[in-house]
Design an enzyme around this catalytic site. Structure first.
Site, PDB file in Angstrom:
ATOM      1  N   ASP A 170       0.802  -1.226   0.000  1.00  0.00           N
ATOM      2  CA  ASP A 170       0.000   0.000   0.000  1.00  0.00           C
ATOM      3  C   ASP A 170       0.834   1.276   0.000  1.00  0.00           C
ATOM      4  O   ASP A 170       0.288   2.369   0.008  1.00  0.00           O
ATOM      5  CB  ASP A 170      -0.945   0.013   1.208  1.00  0.00           C
ATOM      6  CG  ASP A 170      -0.202   0.112   2.521  1.00  0.00           C
ATOM      7  OD1 ASP A 170       1.040   0.165   2.523  1.00  0.00           O
ATOM      8  OD2 ASP A 170      -0.881   0.146   3.563  1.00  0.00           O
ATOM      9  N   TYR A 264      10.739   4.239   1.011  1.00  0.00           N
ATOM     10  CA  TYR A 264      11.588   3.209   1.639  1.00  0.00           C
ATOM     11  C   TYR A 264      13.037   3.261   1.143  1.00  0.00           C
ATOM     12  O   TYR A 264      13.919   2.685   1.776  1.00  0.00           O
ATOM     13  CB  TYR A 264      11.001   1.813   1.420  1.00  0.00           C
ATOM     14  CG  TYR A 264       9.937   1.485   2.448  1.00  0.00           C
ATOM     15  CD1 TYR A 264      10.271   0.919   3.676  1.00  0.00           C
ATOM     16  CD2 TYR A 264       8.604   1.783   2.216  1.00  0.00           C
ATOM     17  CE1 TYR A 264       9.308   0.646   4.626  1.00  0.00           C
ATOM     18  CE2 TYR A 264       7.630   1.514   3.160  1.00  0.00           C
ATOM     19  CZ  TYR A 264       7.984   0.942   4.368  1.00  0.00           C
ATOM     20  OH  TYR A 264       7.040   0.686   5.315  1.00  0.00           O
TER      21      TYR A 264
HETATM   22  P1  NAD Z   1      -0.668  -7.459  13.851  1.00  0.00           P
HETATM   23  O1  NAD Z   1       0.415  -8.071  14.653  1.00  0.00           O
HETATM   24  O2  NAD Z   1      -1.606  -6.505  14.484  1.00  0.00           O
HETATM   25  O3  NAD Z   1      -1.554  -8.635  13.214  1.00  0.00           O
HETATM   26  C1  NAD Z   1      -1.044  -9.776  12.667  1.00  0.00           C
HETATM   27  C2  NAD Z   1      -1.854 -10.983  13.127  1.00  0.00           C
HETATM   28  O4  NAD Z   1      -1.302 -12.130  12.493  1.00  0.00           O
HETATM   29  C3  NAD Z   1      -1.804 -11.248  14.637  1.00  0.00           C
HETATM   30  O5  NAD Z   1      -3.105 -11.298  15.170  1.00  0.00           O
HETATM   31  C4  NAD Z   1      -1.110 -12.599  14.727  1.00  0.00           C
HETATM   32  O6  NAD Z   1      -1.578 -13.400  15.804  1.00  0.00           O
HETATM   33  C5  NAD Z   1      -1.424 -13.215  13.390  1.00  0.00           C
HETATM   34  N1  NAD Z   1      -0.536 -14.305  12.996  1.00  0.00           N
HETATM   35  C6  NAD Z   1       0.792 -14.398  13.170  1.00  0.00           C
HETATM   36  N2  NAD Z   1       1.262 -15.534  12.662  1.00  0.00           N
HETATM   37  C7  NAD Z   1       0.197 -16.195  12.129  1.00  0.00           C
HETATM   38  C8  NAD Z   1       0.048 -17.438  11.465  1.00  0.00           C
HETATM   39  N3  NAD Z   1       1.096 -18.218  11.224  1.00  0.00           N
HETATM   40  N4  NAD Z   1      -1.186 -17.813  11.077  1.00  0.00           N
HETATM   41  C9  NAD Z   1      -2.254 -17.026  11.313  1.00  0.00           C
HETATM   42  N5  NAD Z   1      -2.168 -15.824  11.933  1.00  0.00           N
HETATM   43  C10 NAD Z   1      -0.957 -15.423  12.343  1.00  0.00           C
HETATM   44  O7  NAD Z   1       0.051  -6.788  12.600  1.00  0.00           O
HETATM   45  P2  NAD Z   1      -0.358  -5.544  11.712  1.00  0.00           P
HETATM   46  O8  NAD Z   1       0.492  -4.374  12.069  1.00  0.00           O
HETATM   47  O9  NAD Z   1      -1.814  -5.369  11.687  1.00  0.00           O
HETATM   48  O10 NAD Z   1       0.176  -5.997  10.294  1.00  0.00           O
HETATM   49  C11 NAD Z   1      -0.236  -7.197   9.687  1.00  0.00           C
HETATM   50  C12 NAD Z   1       0.601  -7.490   8.486  1.00  0.00           C
HETATM   51  O11 NAD Z   1       0.293  -6.620   7.420  1.00  0.00           O
HETATM   52  C13 NAD Z   1       2.113  -7.327   8.710  1.00  0.00           C
HETATM   53  O12 NAD Z   1       2.797  -8.330   7.998  1.00  0.00           O
HETATM   54  C14 NAD Z   1       2.401  -5.985   8.103  1.00  0.00           C
HETATM   55  O13 NAD Z   1       3.751  -5.829   7.767  1.00  0.00           O
HETATM   56  C15 NAD Z   1       1.508  -6.093   6.912  1.00  0.00           C
HETATM   57  N6  NAD Z   1       1.238  -4.857   6.195  1.00  0.00           N
HETATM   58  C16 NAD Z   1       1.609  -4.835   4.898  1.00  0.00           C
HETATM   59  C17 NAD Z   1       1.388  -3.735   4.138  1.00  0.00           C
HETATM   60  C18 NAD Z   1       1.876  -3.740   2.731  1.00  0.00           C
HETATM   61  O14 NAD Z   1       2.095  -2.706   2.155  1.00  0.00           O
HETATM   62  N7  NAD Z   1       2.091  -4.910   2.111  1.00  0.00           N
HETATM   63  C19 NAD Z   1       0.755  -2.629   4.686  1.00  0.00           C
HETATM   64  C20 NAD Z   1       0.375  -2.666   6.013  1.00  0.00           C
HETATM   65  C21 NAD Z   1       0.616  -3.811   6.765  1.00  0.00           C
HETATM   66  C1  G6P Z   2       3.551   1.015   4.711  1.00  0.00           C
HETATM   67  C2  G6P Z   2       4.161  -0.141   3.975  1.00  0.00           C
HETATM   68  C3  G6P Z   2       3.893  -1.425   4.695  1.00  0.00           C
HETATM   69  C4  G6P Z   2       4.366  -1.352   6.124  1.00  0.00           C
HETATM   70  C5  G6P Z   2       3.746  -0.162   6.811  1.00  0.00           C
HETATM   71  C6  G6P Z   2       4.392   0.040   8.162  1.00  0.00           C
HETATM   72  O1  G6P Z   2       2.171   0.949   4.663  1.00  0.00           O
HETATM   73  O2  G6P Z   2       3.704  -0.250   2.664  1.00  0.00           O
HETATM   74  O3  G6P Z   2       4.516  -2.467   4.004  1.00  0.00           O
HETATM   75  O4  G6P Z   2       4.021  -2.524   6.824  1.00  0.00           O
HETATM   76  O5  G6P Z   2       3.961   1.008   6.068  1.00  0.00           O
HETATM   77  O6  G6P Z   2       3.641   0.920   8.893  1.00  0.00           O
HETATM   78  P1  G6P Z   2       3.718   0.957  10.472  1.00  0.00           P
HETATM   79  O7  G6P Z   2       2.725   2.021  10.799  1.00  0.00           O
HETATM   80  O8  G6P Z   2       3.319  -0.420  10.958  1.00  0.00           O
HETATM   81  O9  G6P Z   2       5.120   1.292  10.811  1.00  0.00           O
HETATM   82 MN    MN Z   3       4.413  -2.236   1.801  1.00  0.00          MN
END
Ligand code: NAD
Ligand code: G6P
Ligand code: MN
Length: 441
Positions: A170, A264
């Protein structure tokens, strides 16, 4: 109109309520029968699930919500799996960020040693989700946000080559919303972009309005003076660390004045600046635990205590809109132009065909069709080759349980100054990741 069933893997994520609210906002265009939350932490997920159930009963009584830890129940009879898991949760993100800093190297969720450590934890867990989906709903698509997306994408390319997983990020759309605001446009959907790179490692080469006129000179001028700062009212700018990241884009932009950069890239070009501005005792993981995590869980608890979500402060976020747009593109063959992390395979002519790149694609019911980027300049090509090499070595290290390959990955990262520092960091990361990583020899 068909009603879709959706699994949210990582149901206990801080992003789950925002995604559910976004799904509700789109119900007319994208009808839903059931949302299934799946997580391996039952207690964490329960707070989110109980609150979201109340919210759904009030705002969309036709939509069923289930929550569980049993893969068969969670993955059976679904059309889409929206995955956002964080293996090791914030406690391990804190380690990823703090261990490198102890050695004078930047600590970051997805870049440098922290991202490599997180990648080693995410690979087996995302593969497990893919396998559950293929076993219980072989026609479903996984829309994956789980980080580090670059390493996860390379792992699924190599280890699950036929799976229907689409990896997305995102950050570009978040930046594009800020660009739109600065251009006086209502949203990023008023323009079209040319962009290429790796995940969290890319550049915009053009931004055009819907008539095809370039907006790039205006955008470049703004970024060269202010980075991605707007009037300060955006959600990202409200957070001090994001605010400084957005401003820092000005210095990255100066390195290649005809393009504008992904934020980044600062970790690769200004690692010394990042280390000197970091507090090794209080990193972004701590900020997120004190901020977003506390806010989401206390709002959910308040909904449960009051028995209503009528006055909740939980809101939809842009992050969620992207994943819903992607689901719609596949479900209804909308042919939307979206940035996706896909196998290069000729799209960037002078770059490794077997690298996962982030480029514009036309997305329809068969998934993404890549648009040709053409040749890229020497500077970006060389940087991307080095960074794609890091990502490939991590997946190789996971596959072969190889200490040496993981050491090489750390050595190759621009963020690490020497092989000896790489080894010291690696040995500490191995200790901290026991039980998550395979045993390396
Ligand atoms: P969070 O820790 O609040 O939530 C993650 C959840 O995953 C937790 O509830 C945890 O218990 C669960 N989990 C962990 N291992 C698991 C498994 N093996 N099977 C099932 N569930 C499992 O984290 P968050 O800050 O909400 O972020 C979630 C994910 O989204 C992270 O990987 C973050 O980096 C990613 N993210 C990616 C983008 C992107 O641009 N691609 C953007 C925002 C967040
Ligand atoms: C952006 C990136 C994600 C990353 C997030 C971290 O959205 O695209 O890949 O996980 O920033 O944000 P945070 O608020 O968790 O530092
Ligand atoms: Mn990302």
């Amino acid at each position: 109109m068909k009603k879709f069933n959706i699994t949210i893997a990582g149901g206990g994520s801080t992003f789950t309520p925002g995604i559910i609210l976004m799904l509700l906002d789109y119900l007319d265009e994208f009808p839903i029968d059931t949302i299934k939350l799946y997580d391996n932490d039952e207690d964490r997920q329960k707070t989110i699930a109980d609150a979201c159930r109340i919210l759904l009963e009030e705002r969309a009584p036709g939509v069923t919500l289930t929550a569980g830890t049993d893969p068969e129940e969670a993955f059976t009879d679904v059309d889409f799996v929206m995955a956002h898991i964080r293996v090791g949760k914030y406690a391990m993100r804190e380690q990823d960020e703090k261990i490198p800093l102890k050695h004078g190297v930047l600590g970051q969720e997805t870049c440098g040693p922290g991202g490599i450590a997180y990648g080693m934890r995410s690979i087996p867990a995302v593969l497990e989700l893919v396998d559950y989906m293929e076993k219980y709903s072989p026609d479903a698509w996984m829309l994956n946000y789980s980080n580090p997306a670059a390493i996860v994408a390379e792992a699924t390319r190599r280890l699950r080559p036929d799976s229907k997983i689409l990896n997305i990020c995102d950050m570009p759309i978040g930046i594009e919303e800020l660009i739109a605001k600065n251009l006086g446009l209502s949203s990023r959907k008023e323009f079209e972009v040319d962009y290429y790179g790796l995940n969290h490692f890319g550049w915009w080469t053009d931004i055009r309005d819907k008539e095809g006129n370039t907006l790039m000179p205006q955008v470049i001028q703004h970024v060269s003076e202010n980075g991605y700062a707007t009037d300060g009212s955006s959600e990202l700018e409200q957070q001090a660390s994001w605010n400084s990241t957005l401003k820092k884009a000005k210095d990255i932009q100066a390195l290649d004045p005809s393009t504008i950069p992904n934020t980044y890239l600062k970790y690769y070009f200004f690692p010394d600046y990042e280390v000197s501005n970091a507090d090794p005792e209080h990193t972004r993981a701590n900020e997120v635990m004190e901020g977003r995590e506390k806010f989401i869980f206390s709002e959910c608890q308040a909904i449960i205590d009051k028995g209503t979500a009528a006055d909740t402060a939980l809101t939809i976020d842009e992050h969620a809109s992207y994943i819903v747009d992607l689901a719609k593109a596949i479900a209804f063959n909308t042919k939307e132009r979206m940035l996706m992390i896909v196998e290069n395979n000729g799209a960037i002519l002078n770059f490794d065909p077997a690298a996962m790149v982030e480029i514009p694609c036309i997305v329809g019911s068969k998934g993404p069709e890549k648009l040709v980027v053409g040749e890229i300049p020497q500077f970006q090509k060389s940087l991307m080759e080095q960074q794609a090499g890091v990502e490939k070595l991590v997946v190789g290290a996971f596959e072969e349980k190889s200490y040496h390959k993981l050491w090489q990955a750390l050595i190759l990262s621009r963020t690490v100054p020497s092989a000896s520092v790489a080894k010291d960091i690696l040995d500490d990361l191995i200790e901290a990741n026991r039980g998550y990583w395979p045993e390396l020899t």
